[in-house]
Design a protein around this motif. Structure first.
Motif, PDB file in Angstrom:
ATOM      1  N   LEU A 119       0.828  -1.205   0.000  1.00 38.77           N
ATOM      2  CA  LEU A 119       0.000   0.000   0.000  1.00 38.77           C
ATOM      3  C   LEU A 119       0.858   1.249   0.000  1.00 38.77           C
ATOM      4  O   LEU A 119       0.620   2.194  -0.771  1.00 38.77           O
ATOM      5  CB  LEU A 119      -0.923  -0.013   1.225  1.00 38.77           C
ATOM      6  N   LEU A 120       1.882   1.274   0.845  1.00 33.65           N
ATOM      7  CA  LEU A 120       2.753   2.443   0.928  1.00 33.65           C
ATOM      8  C   LEU A 120       3.544   2.634  -0.364  1.00 33.65           C
ATOM      9  O   LEU A 120       3.783   3.773  -0.795  1.00 33.65           O
ATOM     10  CB  LEU A 120       3.699   2.313   2.119  1.00 33.65           C
ATOM     11  N   GLU A 121       3.910   1.546  -0.986  1.00 33.57           N
ATOM     12  CA  GLU A 121       4.673   1.651  -2.230  1.00 33.57           C
ATOM     13  C   GLU A 121       3.869   2.305  -3.342  1.00 33.57           C
ATOM     14  O   GLU A 121       4.378   3.153  -4.082  1.00 33.57           O
ATOM     15  CB  GLU A 121       5.145   0.258  -2.671  1.00 33.57           C
ATOM     16  N   VAL A 122       2.599   1.936  -3.464  1.00 30.00           N
ATOM     17  CA  VAL A 122       1.793   2.517  -4.550  1.00 30.00           C
ATOM     18  C   VAL A 122       1.385   3.953  -4.240  1.00 30.00           C
ATOM     19  O   VAL A 122       0.975   4.688  -5.133  1.00 30.00           O
ATOM     20  CB  VAL A 122       0.533   1.667  -4.844  1.00 30.00           C
ATOM     21  N   LEU A 123       1.503   4.348  -2.976  1.00 33.86           N
ATOM     22  CA  LEU A 123       1.129   5.712  -2.605  1.00 33.86           C
ATOM     23  C   LEU A 123       2.269   6.712  -2.807  1.00 33.86           C
ATOM     24  O   LEU A 123       2.037   7.921  -2.704  1.00 33.86           O
ATOM     25  CB  LEU A 123       0.685   5.763  -1.140  1.00 33.86           C
ATOM     26  N   GLN A 124       3.466   6.223  -3.011  1.00 29.25           N
ATOM     27  CA  GLN A 124       4.584   7.141  -3.199  1.00 29.25           C
ATOM     28  C   GLN A 124       4.302   8.038  -4.393  1.00 29.25           C
ATOM     29  O   GLN A 124       3.920   7.575  -5.457  1.00 29.25           O
ATOM     30  CB  GLN A 124       5.882   6.380  -3.417  1.00 29.25           C
TER      31      GLN A 124
END
Length: 242
Positions: A119-124
């Motif tokens: 989730l955090l990766e795609v939000l970058q």
């Protein structure tokens, strides 16, 4: 008085005089508007019965969940109780005469570490291509730090969106929450990562730590979950990590 006023009259007066004193008055007002579209609201208070309310319950269960029906029953019951105690409308509360629909309390959706990482990766934050299509990341650069801060603090979405810089004490690593779900203030300890996130954030002109709307968070979070391949994940699930 019970012969003069309909259930709609009671709900209208409740919306005017009582709901504004409640924290969730906007939602109550919207709910009352929806309730008034049902035929049960044309009945005089003196005609209300357990049979009528049971029929209303069964109609509502065909279109909304059991938990929603229970919330609406709570609102109707509260309005009638105020009418009985303070407005001289002397009737038995028909909500107390019927069975409540059973809510299936399933296991809470939890967020394992690998899903949190995806989730955090795609939000970058990404950028826009020359043709103005979007190249990865979140369209709103506030969303990634909001989600990561939520994971670090287990704060509710409403608490995060209401958080202001005056509530933050970086020296003692705390966030003071004056407006919480149960209307009681509390102080949240901040981890080193949470403090670092705050130190990296720009200051918004409206003095909120995360100047986002609820709608923007909902849309952005949903898009991120789709891209990360996360099924049935909601923002409030960030509070339940495995």
């Amino acid at each position: 008085e019970a012969d003069k006023h309909t259930l709609a009259d009671i709900l209208d007066r409740y919306a005017r005089e009582v709901s504004p004193t409640h924290k969730g008055h906007r939602n109550e007002t919207i709910c009352i508007g929806a309730l008034k579209r049902d035929a049960v609201c044309v009945y005089r208070a003196s005609a209300l019965s357990g049979k009528l309310m049971a029929e209303w319950r069964d109609r509502r269960l065909r279109v909304v969940s059991a938990s929603t029906v229970n919330r609406e029953l709570n609102l109707i019951s509260a309005a009638i109780n105020v009418a009985r105690k303070e407005w001289g409308i002397h009737i038995e509360n028909p909500v107390s005469l019927i069975r409540r629909p059973r809510v299936q309390n399933g296991r809470k959706r939890r967020l394992p570490p690998d899903e949190a990482q995806r989730l955090l990766e795609v939000l970058q934050t990404g950028g826009r291509r020359p043709d103005r299509t979007f190249d990865g990341g979140a369209r709103n650069h506030w969303l990634a730090p909001l989600v990561e801060f939520a994971l670090e603090t287990a704060m509710r979405q409403s608490e995060l969106l209401n958080l202001r810089w005056r509530d933050i004490d970086l020296r003692f690593r705390t966030a003071y929450l004056e407006d919480t779900k149960n209307s009681e203030s509390r102080t949240v300890p901040l981890s080193s990562r949470a403090v670092k996130l705050l130190e990296q954030l720009p200051r918004s002109i409206d003095r909120r730590v995360f100047p986002l709307t609820k709608s923007a968070v909902h849309q952005g979070f949903h898009r991120a979950c789709v891209r990360a391949g996360l099924i049935d994940l909601r923002f409030h699930n960030l509070r339940h990590r495995s």
